[in-house]
Design a protein around this motif. Structure first.
Motif, PDB file in Angstrom:
ATOM      1  N   PHE A  52       0.815  -1.211   0.000  1.00 53.51           N
ATOM      2  CA  PHE A  52       0.000   0.000   0.000  1.00 53.51           C
ATOM      3  C   PHE A  52       0.854   1.268   0.000  1.00 53.51           C
ATOM      4  O   PHE A  52       0.667   2.163  -0.831  1.00 53.51           O
ATOM      5  CB  PHE A  52      -0.941   0.007   1.198  1.00 53.51           C
ATOM      6  N   PHE A  53       1.808   1.346   0.924  1.00 48.40           N
ATOM      7  CA  PHE A  53       2.569   2.589   1.077  1.00 48.40           C
ATOM      8  C   PHE A  53       3.635   2.775  -0.005  1.00 48.40           C
ATOM      9  O   PHE A  53       4.186   3.867  -0.133  1.00 48.40           O
ATOM     10  CB  PHE A  53       3.193   2.664   2.473  1.00 48.40           C
ATOM     11  N   SER A  54       3.917   1.731  -0.769  1.00 49.52           N
ATOM     12  CA  SER A  54       4.837   1.909  -1.904  1.00 49.52           C
ATOM     13  C   SER A  54       4.228   2.781  -2.992  1.00 49.52           C
ATOM     14  O   SER A  54       4.947   3.317  -3.840  1.00 49.52           O
ATOM     15  CB  SER A  54       5.224   0.549  -2.503  1.00 49.52           C
ATOM     16  N   PRO A  81       8.109   9.431  -0.978  1.00 49.80           N
ATOM     17  CA  PRO A  81       6.682   9.700  -0.725  1.00 49.80           C
ATOM     18  C   PRO A  81       6.010   8.644   0.148  1.00 49.80           C
ATOM     19  O   PRO A  81       5.324   8.962   1.117  1.00 49.80           O
ATOM     20  CB  PRO A  81       6.080   9.726  -2.136  1.00 49.80           C
ATOM     21  N   GLY A  82       6.213   7.380  -0.186  1.00 50.53           N
ATOM     22  CA  GLY A  82       5.591   6.306   0.583  1.00 50.53           C
ATOM     23  C   GLY A  82       6.121   6.222   2.002  1.00 50.53           C
ATOM     24  O   GLY A  82       5.364   5.966   2.951  1.00 50.53           O
ATOM     25  N   LEU A  83       7.435   6.438   2.170  1.00 47.83           N
ATOM     26  CA  LEU A  83       8.027   6.387   3.506  1.00 47.83           C
ATOM     27  C   LEU A  83       7.461   7.484   4.397  1.00 47.83           C
ATOM     28  O   LEU A  83       7.157   7.255   5.576  1.00 47.83           O
ATOM     29  CB  LEU A  83       9.549   6.513   3.406  1.00 47.83           C
ATOM     30  N   ALA A  84       7.290   8.684   3.842  1.00 51.96           N
ATOM     31  CA  ALA A  84       6.735   9.796   4.622  1.00 51.96           C
ATOM     32  C   ALA A  84       5.305   9.497   5.073  1.00 51.96           C
ATOM     33  O   ALA A  84       4.941   9.734   6.235  1.00 51.96           O
ATOM     34  CB  ALA A  84       6.762  11.078   3.784  1.00 51.96           C
ATOM     35  N   ILE A  85       4.491   8.940   4.183  1.00 51.69           N
ATOM     36  CA  ILE A  85       3.109   8.616   4.533  1.00 51.69           C
ATOM     37  C   ILE A  85       3.058   7.489   5.561  1.00 51.69           C
ATOM     38  O   ILE A  85       2.245   7.510   6.499  1.00 51.69           O
ATOM     39  CB  ILE A  85       2.317   8.236   3.265  1.00 51.69           C
ATOM     40  N   LEU A  86       3.949   6.508   5.423  1.00 53.12           N
ATOM     41  CA  LEU A  86       4.007   5.406   6.382  1.00 53.12           C
ATOM     42  C   LEU A  86       4.351   5.908   7.783  1.00 53.12           C
ATOM     43  O   LEU A  86       3.697   5.549   8.771  1.00 53.12           O
ATOM     44  CB  LEU A  86       5.046   4.364   5.926  1.00 53.12           C
ATOM     45  N   LEU A  87       5.380   6.770   7.880  1.00 55.79           N
ATOM     46  CA  LEU A  87       5.793   7.295   9.186  1.00 55.79           C
ATOM     47  C   LEU A  87       4.681   8.129   9.818  1.00 55.79           C
ATOM     48  O   LEU A  87       4.451   8.052  11.034  1.00 55.79           O
ATOM     49  CB  LEU A  87       7.064   8.128   9.029  1.00 55.79           C
ATOM     50  N   LEU A  88       3.982   8.917   9.011  1.00 56.72           N
ATOM     51  CA  LEU A  88       2.879   9.726   9.525  1.00 56.72           C
ATOM     52  C   LEU A  88       1.752   8.829  10.051  1.00 56.72           C
ATOM     53  O   LEU A  88       1.196   9.061  11.135  1.00 56.72           O
ATOM     54  CB  LEU A  88       2.360  10.645   8.419  1.00 56.72           C
ATOM     55  N   THR A  89       1.423   7.797   9.301  1.00 58.94           N
ATOM     56  CA  THR A  89       0.356   6.876   9.703  1.00 58.94           C
ATOM     57  C   THR A  89       0.705   6.156  11.010  1.00 58.94           C
ATOM     58  O   THR A  89      -0.135   6.040  11.913  1.00 58.94           O
ATOM     59  CB  THR A  89       0.103   5.841   8.597  1.00 58.94           C
ATOM     60  N   LEU A  90       1.934   5.687  11.118  1.00 55.77           N
ATOM     61  CA  LEU A  90       2.351   4.977  12.328  1.00 55.77           C
ATOM     62  C   LEU A  90       2.362   5.904  13.537  1.00 55.77           C
ATOM     63  O   LEU A  90       2.034   5.484  14.657  1.00 55.77           O
ATOM     64  CB  LEU A  90       3.736   4.355  12.122  1.00 55.77           C
ATOM     65  N   VAL A 204      12.010  15.969  -8.882  1.00 49.95           N
ATOM     66  CA  VAL A 204      11.381  16.654 -10.008  1.00 49.95           C
ATOM     67  C   VAL A 204       9.887  16.338  -9.972  1.00 49.95           C
ATOM     68  O   VAL A 204       9.473  15.189 -10.229  1.00 49.95           O
ATOM     69  CB  VAL A 204      11.997  16.211 -11.348  1.00 49.95           C
ATOM     70  N   VAL A 205       9.087  17.321  -9.660  1.00 47.66           N
ATOM     71  CA  VAL A 205       7.655  17.110  -9.416  1.00 47.66           C
ATOM     72  C   VAL A 205       6.960  16.552 -10.647  1.00 47.66           C
ATOM     73  O   VAL A 205       6.129  15.637 -10.549  1.00 47.66           O
ATOM     74  CB  VAL A 205       6.981  18.419  -8.950  1.00 47.66           C
ATOM     75  N   THR A 206       7.293  17.082 -11.817  1.00 50.58           N
ATOM     76  CA  THR A 206       6.631  16.608 -13.037  1.00 50.58           C
ATOM     77  C   THR A 206       6.949  15.134 -13.302  1.00 50.58           C
ATOM     78  O   THR A 206       6.074  14.367 -13.700  1.00 50.58           O
ATOM     79  CB  THR A 206       7.070  17.448 -14.247  1.00 50.58           C
ATOM     80  N   ARG A 207       8.201  14.769 -13.040  1.00 50.22           N
ATOM     81  CA  ARG A 207       8.602  13.363 -13.224  1.00 50.22           C
ATOM     82  C   ARG A 207       7.900  12.478 -12.199  1.00 50.22           C
ATOM     83  O   ARG A 207       7.455  11.369 -12.513  1.00 50.22           O
ATOM     84  CB  ARG A 207      10.121  13.272 -13.055  1.00 50.22           C
ATOM     85  N   LEU A 208       7.801  12.963 -10.952  1.00 51.62           N
ATOM     86  CA  LEU A 208       7.133  12.196  -9.902  1.00 51.62           C
ATOM     87  C   LEU A 208       5.665  11.985 -10.248  1.00 51.62           C
ATOM     88  O   LEU A 208       5.114  10.900 -10.035  1.00 51.62           O
ATOM     89  CB  LEU A 208       7.268  12.921  -8.563  1.00 51.62           C
ATOM     90  N   LYS A 209       5.027  13.026 -10.812  1.00 48.20           N
ATOM     91  CA  LYS A 209       3.624  12.901 -11.202  1.00 48.20           C
ATOM     92  C   LYS A 209       3.448  11.831 -12.280  1.00 48.20           C
ATOM     93  O   LYS A 209       2.479  11.062 -12.252  1.00 48.20           O
ATOM     94  CB  LYS A 209       3.094  14.244 -11.704  1.00 48.20           C
ATOM     95  N   GLU A 210       4.383  11.771 -13.216  1.00 50.55           N
ATOM     96  CA  GLU A 210       4.320  10.764 -14.268  1.00 50.55           C
ATOM     97  C   GLU A 210       4.428   9.358 -13.686  1.00 50.55           C
ATOM     98  O   GLU A 210       3.690   8.442 -14.090  1.00 50.55           O
ATOM     99  CB  GLU A 210       5.433  10.996 -15.286  1.00 50.55           C
TER     100      GLU A 210
END
Length: 479
Positions: A52-54, A81-90, A204-210
């Motif tokens: 999920f968090f990946s 991105p996934g690591l930040a969301i995981l740490l926040l959730t925990l 790079v935000v545009t690359r991350l969005k892709e």
């Protein structure tokens, strides 16, 4: 990828499986069936959080690896991105320090929750770092990262037995968490150049969005796949008991020996097939690989059907039914591996939503099957439902891939997978009644397979001879 590199990748799964055959019986003799069932709930949670968090970005890393020059930046964009969301959730979940332990184990204890949190973070980081070794074809380092934690787990369990430690859930959880943390540390060391270089890179935000657009369907597909692999355990807990869950978990652990094939193949397949696709070649090679994998899958099912009784000599008497359950439990690792050869069109065409749809349909089928069969057959019902669901998953992935890419020969694929799944169902549900008559069925399927794939077997034999002679220096190996 050369045979030598494949062999280096194979060391890890093979060594891990051999160590598992030592560790698992020790655990079943030393810890209660209920606690083994509880630990399986933590493993379900680990697989869920990693998927999920990946955010599907682990698959984006694999897909973009050969097409990017700045690989440290790619790592940072996919991991962070996934690591930040995981740490926040925990952090939110730990506001109630006993929530996780109560949820997973029905035991309110803050220290059990903390151990689960540590395992979740280490498992998530290790997932991404392992991709670095995998994509750079560092087979030996990858294998050692898999073997060392198994050794640590074996050592800890051995120490428990020698000093007469308490046979408690907390001790079993400590051993498993320590092994997971060691995996993470080993991966950190082996990939230190890559992740250290990534620290100073910009996102790079545009690359991350892709990449998120590529991975977004995989979030739902990942959830569906987690449901497909975890529904059996979750419903066994709610519709049956921790004893049945423990019995089923041990069966799954023995079937995990088949992950030798799954792990090695999955590790080398994705980089190879995308490399072929990038060169505009590989269709005939893919067909050939599919037949080889089908051959391996059928042979392994047949050997399990013929020799699963061996496990009864390794386990306590209350685990006798494992010999029948383990055959159906092979459905997940083996049919999933086979589907990896036939699903390549979805990855190449970037139609990841179809992979998600296949997982969702199979998940719904598995949930319904478990809901129906577990109250009647217990752990056996869960094993059968999951095996059938993975066969459906394999069929759907194959057909969806064909619809968006290229047709593949599939008469042998469907015929032999039906034979092995039907045999597994009969063995698991009626093995006690039919007994030795089942061995005739599995022997007939095995002999038929040997005849059908005789050309592949002769080719394997000739290649083994050639590699052996090349190694001895009698001929020069082909470049």
């Amino acid at each position: 990828m050369t045979p030598k590199k494949i062999a280096l990748f194979a060391i890890g799964p093979l060594g891990g499986a051999l160590l598992g055959f030592i560790t698992l019986p020790l655990i079943t003799w030393f810890f209660s069936q209920e606690d083994i069932g509880r630990i399986s709930m933590m493993q379900v949670t680990l697989s869920f959080s990693t998927l999920f968090f990946s955010l599907g970005l682990d698959q984006a890393y694999v897909r973009e690896f050969h097409e990017t020059d700045n690989k440290p930046a790619l790592l940072k964009m996919t991991l962070l991105p996934g690591l930040a969301i995981l740490l926040l959730t925990l952090s939110v979940l730990l506001l109630d320090s006993e929530f996780l332990s109560n949820l997973l184990f029905d035991i309110p204890a803050w220290y059990l929750s903390l151990l689960v949190v540590v395992a979740l973070i280490a498992s998530f980081i290790a997932r991404f770092l392992s991709l670095i070794l995998r994509m750079n074809e560092q087979g030996l380092a990858f294998s050692m990262s898999q073997i060392l934690p198994k050794i640590l787990l074996l050592v800890i369990i051995g120490v428990y037995i020698v000093i007469g430690s308490e046979k408690s859930l907390s001790n079993l959880l400590i051993a498993n968490t320590a092994a997971i943390v060691l995996v993470c540390f080993v991966f950190c060391w082996n990939t230190r150049q890559e992740w250290l270089a990534s620290i100073g890179e910009k996102i790079v935000v545009t690359r991350l969005k892709e990449m998120l657009k590529f991975g977004f369907p995989l979030i739902f597909g990942g959830l569906a796949f987690w449901g497909l692999t975890a529904t059996d355990k979750v419903l066994l807990r709610s519709l049956s008991s921790y004893e049945e869950l423990g019995l089923y978990s041990v069966s799954v652990s023995f079937a995990a020996a088949a992950t030798i094939l799954q792990s090695v193949f999955s590790t080398v397949w994705a980089p190879t097939v995308y490399k072929w696709a990038g060169r505009g070649e590989g269709l005939e090679k893919i067909h050939k690989v599919t037949r080889y994998v089908l051959l391996c899958v059928v042979i392994l099912f047949c050997l399990a059907g013929l020799f699963s009784w061996v496990v009864t000599y390794l386990l306590p008497k209350n685990y006798t039914d494992v010999q029948w359950l383990v055959i159906s439990c092979l459905g997940y690792p083996l049919l999933y591996t086979l589907s990896e050869t036939t699903v390549v069109g979805i990855g190449i065409s970037r139609r990841t939503s179809l992979g998600m749809l296949a997982a969702i349909i199979a998940f719904v089928l598995n949930a319904a099957g478990n809901w129906w069969l577990i109250p009647i057959y217990g752990a056996a019902g869960a094993a059968v439902s999951t095996s059938v669901s993975f066969w459906v998953f394999f069929i759907l992935r194959t057909e969806f891939s064909i619809s968006v890419w290229q047709p593949i020969p599939r008469v042998a694929l469907y015929s032999y997978t039906i034979l092995i799944v039907v045999g597994a169902i009969i063995s698991t549900l009626f093995g006690k009644v039919l007994g030795w008559s089942l061995y005739g069925y599995w022997l007939a399927v095995l002999l038929s397979c040997i005849f059908m794939f005789k050309n592949e077997l002769f080719e394997i034999k000739s290649k083994v001879k050639m590699w052996s002679r090349a190694r001895d220096g009698s001929i020069k190996p082909l470049s």
